[in-house]
Design a protein around this motif. Structure first.
Motif, PDB file in Angstrom:
ATOM      1  N   ILE A   1       0.831  -1.203   0.000  1.00 36.03           N
ATOM      2  CA  ILE A   1       0.000   0.000   0.000  1.00 36.03           C
ATOM      3  C   ILE A   1       0.866   1.253   0.000  1.00 36.03           C
ATOM      4  O   ILE A   1       0.591   2.223  -0.711  1.00 36.03           O
ATOM      5  CB  ILE A   1      -0.936  -0.001   1.224  1.00 36.03           C
ATOM      6  CG1 ILE A   1      -1.913  -1.179   1.135  1.00 36.03           C
ATOM      7  CG2 ILE A   1      -1.702   1.308   1.313  1.00 36.03           C
ATOM      8  CD1 ILE A   1      -2.828  -1.142  -0.062  1.00 36.03           C
ATOM      9  N   SER A   2       1.931   1.235   0.790  1.00 39.46           N
ATOM     10  CA  SER A   2       2.815   2.401   0.856  1.00 39.46           C
ATOM     11  C   SER A   2       3.498   2.642  -0.483  1.00 39.46           C
ATOM     12  O   SER A   2       3.677   3.793  -0.898  1.00 39.46           O
ATOM     13  CB  SER A   2       3.864   2.203   1.960  1.00 39.46           C
ATOM     14  OG  SER A   2       3.244   2.049   3.223  1.00 39.46           O
ATOM     15  N   SER A   3       3.898   1.573  -1.185  1.00 37.85           N
ATOM     16  CA  SER A   3       4.535   1.731  -2.491  1.00 37.85           C
ATOM     17  C   SER A   3       3.558   2.331  -3.502  1.00 37.85           C
ATOM     18  O   SER A   3       3.949   3.147  -4.341  1.00 37.85           O
ATOM     19  CB  SER A   3       5.052   0.385  -2.990  1.00 37.85           C
ATOM     20  OG  SER A   3       3.995  -0.534  -3.181  1.00 37.85           O
ATOM     21  N   HIS A   4       2.283   1.929  -3.410  1.00 38.62           N
ATOM     22  CA  HIS A   4       1.260   2.529  -4.278  1.00 38.62           C
ATOM     23  C   HIS A   4       1.147   4.021  -4.019  1.00 38.62           C
ATOM     24  O   HIS A   4       1.077   4.836  -4.946  1.00 38.62           O
ATOM     25  CB  HIS A   4      -0.090   1.841  -4.039  1.00 38.62           C
ATOM     26  CG  HIS A   4      -1.266   2.611  -4.571  1.00 38.62           C
ATOM     27  ND1 HIS A   4      -1.994   3.491  -3.785  1.00 38.62           N
ATOM     28  CD2 HIS A   4      -1.832   2.655  -5.810  1.00 38.62           C
ATOM     29  CE1 HIS A   4      -2.953   4.028  -4.514  1.00 38.62           C
ATOM     30  NE2 HIS A   4      -2.882   3.547  -5.733  1.00 38.62           N
ATOM     31  N   ASP A   5       1.140   4.416  -2.738  1.00 38.05           N
ATOM     32  CA  ASP A   5       1.041   5.834  -2.385  1.00 38.05           C
ATOM     33  C   ASP A   5       2.250   6.606  -2.900  1.00 38.05           C
ATOM     34  O   ASP A   5       2.113   7.719  -3.434  1.00 38.05           O
ATOM     35  CB  ASP A   5       0.932   5.995  -0.867  1.00 38.05           C
ATOM     36  CG  ASP A   5      -0.362   5.418  -0.318  1.00 38.05           C
ATOM     37  OD1 ASP A   5      -1.236   5.039  -1.126  1.00 38.05           O
ATOM     38  OD2 ASP A   5      -0.502   5.341   0.911  1.00 38.05           O
ATOM     39  N   VAL A   6       3.436   6.022  -2.761  1.00 41.25           N
ATOM     40  CA  VAL A   6       4.661   6.696  -3.206  1.00 41.25           C
ATOM     41  C   VAL A   6       4.648   6.894  -4.716  1.00 41.25           C
ATOM     42  O   VAL A   6       5.007   7.960  -5.223  1.00 41.25           O
ATOM     43  CB  VAL A   6       5.906   5.886  -2.767  1.00 41.25           C
ATOM     44  CG1 VAL A   6       7.165   6.443  -3.432  1.00 41.25           C
ATOM     45  CG2 VAL A   6       6.055   5.918  -1.256  1.00 41.25           C
ATOM     46  N   VAL A   7       4.225   5.862  -5.460  1.00 45.97           N
ATOM     47  CA  VAL A   7       4.169   5.963  -6.921  1.00 45.97           C
ATOM     48  C   VAL A   7       3.191   7.055  -7.345  1.00 45.97           C
ATOM     49  O   VAL A   7       3.490   7.881  -8.221  1.00 45.97           O
ATOM     50  CB  VAL A   7       3.766   4.612  -7.548  1.00 45.97           C
ATOM     51  CG1 VAL A   7       3.458   4.771  -9.031  1.00 45.97           C
ATOM     52  CG2 VAL A   7       4.877   3.595  -7.355  1.00 45.97           C
ATOM     53  N   CYS A   8       2.011   7.085  -6.732  1.00 50.34           N
ATOM     54  CA  CYS A   8       1.013   8.108  -7.075  1.00 50.34           C
ATOM     55  C   CYS A   8       1.493   9.510  -6.711  1.00 50.34           C
ATOM     56  O   CYS A   8       1.296  10.457  -7.480  1.00 50.34           O
ATOM     57  CB  CYS A   8      -0.314   7.802  -6.369  1.00 50.34           C
ATOM     58  SG  CYS A   8      -1.205   6.394  -7.055  1.00 50.34           S
ATOM     59  N   LEU A   9       2.118   9.637  -5.551  1.00 49.05           N
ATOM     60  CA  LEU A   9       2.658  10.935  -5.156  1.00 49.05           C
ATOM     61  C   LEU A   9       3.733  11.393  -6.130  1.00 49.05           C
ATOM     62  O   LEU A   9       3.795  12.570  -6.509  1.00 49.05           O
ATOM     63  CB  LEU A   9       3.222  10.864  -3.740  1.00 49.05           C
ATOM     64  CG  LEU A   9       2.206  10.706  -2.601  1.00 49.05           C
ATOM     65  CD1 LEU A   9       2.925  10.422  -1.288  1.00 49.05           C
ATOM     66  CD2 LEU A   9       1.331  11.931  -2.470  1.00 49.05           C
ATOM     67  N   GLY A  10       4.592  10.456  -6.559  1.00 56.56           N
ATOM     68  CA  GLY A  10       5.639  10.808  -7.520  1.00 56.56           C
ATOM     69  C   GLY A  10       5.080  11.201  -8.875  1.00 56.56           C
ATOM     70  O   GLY A  10       5.520  12.192  -9.473  1.00 56.56           O
ATOM     71  N   LEU A  11       4.108  10.439  -9.382  1.00 56.70           N
ATOM     72  CA  LEU A  11       3.499  10.754 -10.677  1.00 56.70           C
ATOM     73  C   LEU A  11       2.791  12.097 -10.643  1.00 56.70           C
ATOM     74  O   LEU A  11       2.887  12.891 -11.597  1.00 56.70           O
ATOM     75  CB  LEU A  11       2.506   9.651 -11.061  1.00 56.70           C
ATOM     76  CG  LEU A  11       3.088   8.364 -11.618  1.00 56.70           C
ATOM     77  CD1 LEU A  11       1.994   7.329 -11.822  1.00 56.70           C
ATOM     78  CD2 LEU A  11       3.819   8.618 -12.941  1.00 56.70           C
ATOM     79  N   MET A  12       2.076  12.358  -9.552  1.00 54.70           N
ATOM     80  CA  MET A  12       1.353  13.622  -9.478  1.00 54.70           C
ATOM     81  C   MET A  12       2.312  14.799  -9.373  1.00 54.70           C
ATOM     82  O   MET A  12       2.083  15.854  -9.974  1.00 54.70           O
ATOM     83  CB  MET A  12       0.402  13.610  -8.286  1.00 54.70           C
ATOM     84  CG  MET A  12      -0.527  14.820  -8.260  1.00 54.70           C
ATOM     85  SD  MET A  12      -1.874  14.629  -7.113  1.00 54.70           S
ATOM     86  CE  MET A  12      -2.717  16.201  -7.380  1.00 54.70           C
ATOM     87  N   SER A  13       3.395  14.627  -8.638  1.00 53.47           N
ATOM     88  CA  SER A  13       4.386  15.700  -8.532  1.00 53.47           C
ATOM     89  C   SER A  13       5.031  15.964  -9.890  1.00 53.47           C
ATOM     90  O   SER A  13       5.225  17.120 -10.279  1.00 53.47           O
ATOM     91  CB  SER A  13       5.460  15.321  -7.507  1.00 53.47           C
ATOM     92  OG  SER A  13       4.887  15.116  -6.230  1.00 53.47           O
ATOM     93  N   TRP A  14       5.348  14.891 -10.625  1.00 48.07           N
ATOM     94  CA  TRP A  14       5.931  15.045 -11.962  1.00 48.07           C
ATOM     95  C   TRP A  14       4.956  15.728 -12.912  1.00 48.07           C
ATOM     96  O   TRP A  14       5.346  16.652 -13.654  1.00 48.07           O
ATOM     97  CB  TRP A  14       6.317  13.681 -12.513  1.00 48.07           C
ATOM     98  CG  TRP A  14       6.644  13.705 -13.980  1.00 48.07           C
ATOM     99  CD1 TRP A  14       7.822  14.101 -14.560  1.00 48.07           C
ATOM    100  CD2 TRP A  14       5.765  13.358 -15.057  1.00 48.07           C
ATOM    101  NE1 TRP A  14       7.730  14.015 -15.934  1.00 48.07           N
ATOM    102  CE2 TRP A  14       6.479  13.559 -16.262  1.00 48.07           C
ATOM    103  CE3 TRP A  14       4.460  12.893 -15.107  1.00 48.07           C
ATOM    104  CZ2 TRP A  14       5.905  13.311 -17.512  1.00 48.07           C
ATOM    105  CZ3 TRP A  14       3.886  12.637 -16.341  1.00 48.07           C
ATOM    106  CH2 TRP A  14       4.613  12.848 -17.529  1.00 48.07           C
ATOM    107  N   ALA A  15       3.694  15.286 -12.915  1.00 53.07           N
ATOM    108  CA  ALA A  15       2.694  15.869 -13.804  1.00 53.07           C
ATOM    109  C   ALA A  15       2.448  17.332 -13.472  1.00 53.07           C
ATOM    110  O   ALA A  15       2.342  18.190 -14.374  1.00 53.07           O
ATOM    111  CB  ALA A  15       1.384  15.083 -13.714  1.00 53.07           C
TER     112      ALA A  15
END
Length: 306
Positions: free
Chosen positions: A185-199
């Motif tokens: 679950i934490s890895s999912h949150d990290v990936v989404c946070l990273g993608l949103m920051s990049w976008a």
């Protein structure tokens, strides 16, 4: 009931009411746009799913936690406890995934008109509907561990660790498996946070370059108002800052609660409040940034597409 518990309950109630009104206003906003005959945008479908997920995030944990603040401790039975946690985790995962998808889609929408992006702009809207449904199915499958834990607790006679949540206690029969689940679950949150920051960073950079190209237009029209690009950048930064701050803190507190069964009282009260912050605030940000409003903040999207 102590005065501290009363204050916590009042804060929870205020947050629940504000979040419910905000998401209800967002739904009414789309109903009014539909009645007005405005053309539906691709992001509307994402926001509808996001609004439903936000409702569930706010109510699933908000109501039990408020009742616990009023002194009703451990009033949920095993199955009810696991069901509430299941609904909450599914809704939280869909909320994070949908917000990430929304931001990535907006970044693609305002990207420069080269051949690769032009093809991407045509194909991406077709996958929005299946993607939102996939989010629900994926998180329902991943978080099925909570109903499984509920049933296994009744059948397991061995001693299990208790993770006290106030309104109920979660049984942890296998710490290794639960730790792996928490890491997933934490890895999912990290990936989404990273993608949103990049976008979001990409959108701000594109809007800045567009502002530089049309600077002469703004110079010829002297005004003290901010340019559309500046307003759009501010709206993007507000949204992503709220998202990253709320869900980063939420992920940290959830990870801590998962590994430590007896957290401090303030952390036990702060964790659900932090989790509900973004679903409570985000509807007001989305309404104010809708390009179909009177003074829109995402006006540069239409400018770049001309």
């Amino acid at each position: 009931m102590s005065f501290f518990d009363l204050k916590i309950a009042a804060i929870y109630i205020f947050q629940i009411v504000l979040g419910t009104l905000g998401n209800l206003s967002l739904l009414i906003h789309y109903i009014c746009l539909h009645c007005r005959g405005d053309r539906e945008q691709s992001t509307d479908l994402i926001l509808r799913h996001l609004t439903v997920a936000n409702f569930l995030v706010i109510l699933s944990i908000g109501i039990p936690q408020t009742m616990a603040a009023f002194g009703l401790n451990d009033f949920l039975k095993d199955f009810e406890c696991n069901l509430v946690l299941y609904v909450h985790r599914v809704a939280r995962g869909v909320s994070i995934s949908s917000t990430c998808l929304l931001n990535v889609f907006q970044a693609i929408t305002i990207s420069p008109r080269d051949l690769r992006c032009a093809n991407l702009k045509l194909t991406v809207p077709k996958y929005i509907g299946p993607s939102t449904l996939l989010f629900w199915a994926l998180h329902m499958l991943i978080n099925v561990i909570f109903p499984i834990y509920g049933s296994s607790k009744r059948n397991n006679k061995t001693t299990s660790n208790q993770n006290k949540l106030g309104y109920c206690s979660l049984s942890l029969n296998d710490n290794i498996k639960f730790s792996l689940f928490t890491a997933l679950i934490s890895s999912h949150d990290v990936v989404c946070l990273g993608l949103m920051s990049w976008a979001s960073g990409s959108m701000v950079f594109i809007l800045y370059r567009h502002k530089q190209r049309v600077r002469h237009i703004y110079r010829s029209h002297v005004s003290h108002r901010s340019s559309p690009e500046t307003k759009a950048s501010q709206s993007i930064l507000v949204l992503v800052s709220t998202f990253v701050l709320c869900y980063a803190l939420s992920s940290i507190t959830y990870t801590y609660l998962a590994f430590f069964g007896n957290p401090s009282l303030w952390l036990l009260n702060a964790s659900p409040f932090i989790t509900r912050c973004f679903p409570t605030i985000s509807p007001f940000i989305f309404i104010s940034s809708d390009p179909r409003n009177l003074k829109n903040t995402f006006g540069p999207v239409s400018l770049l597409e001309k």
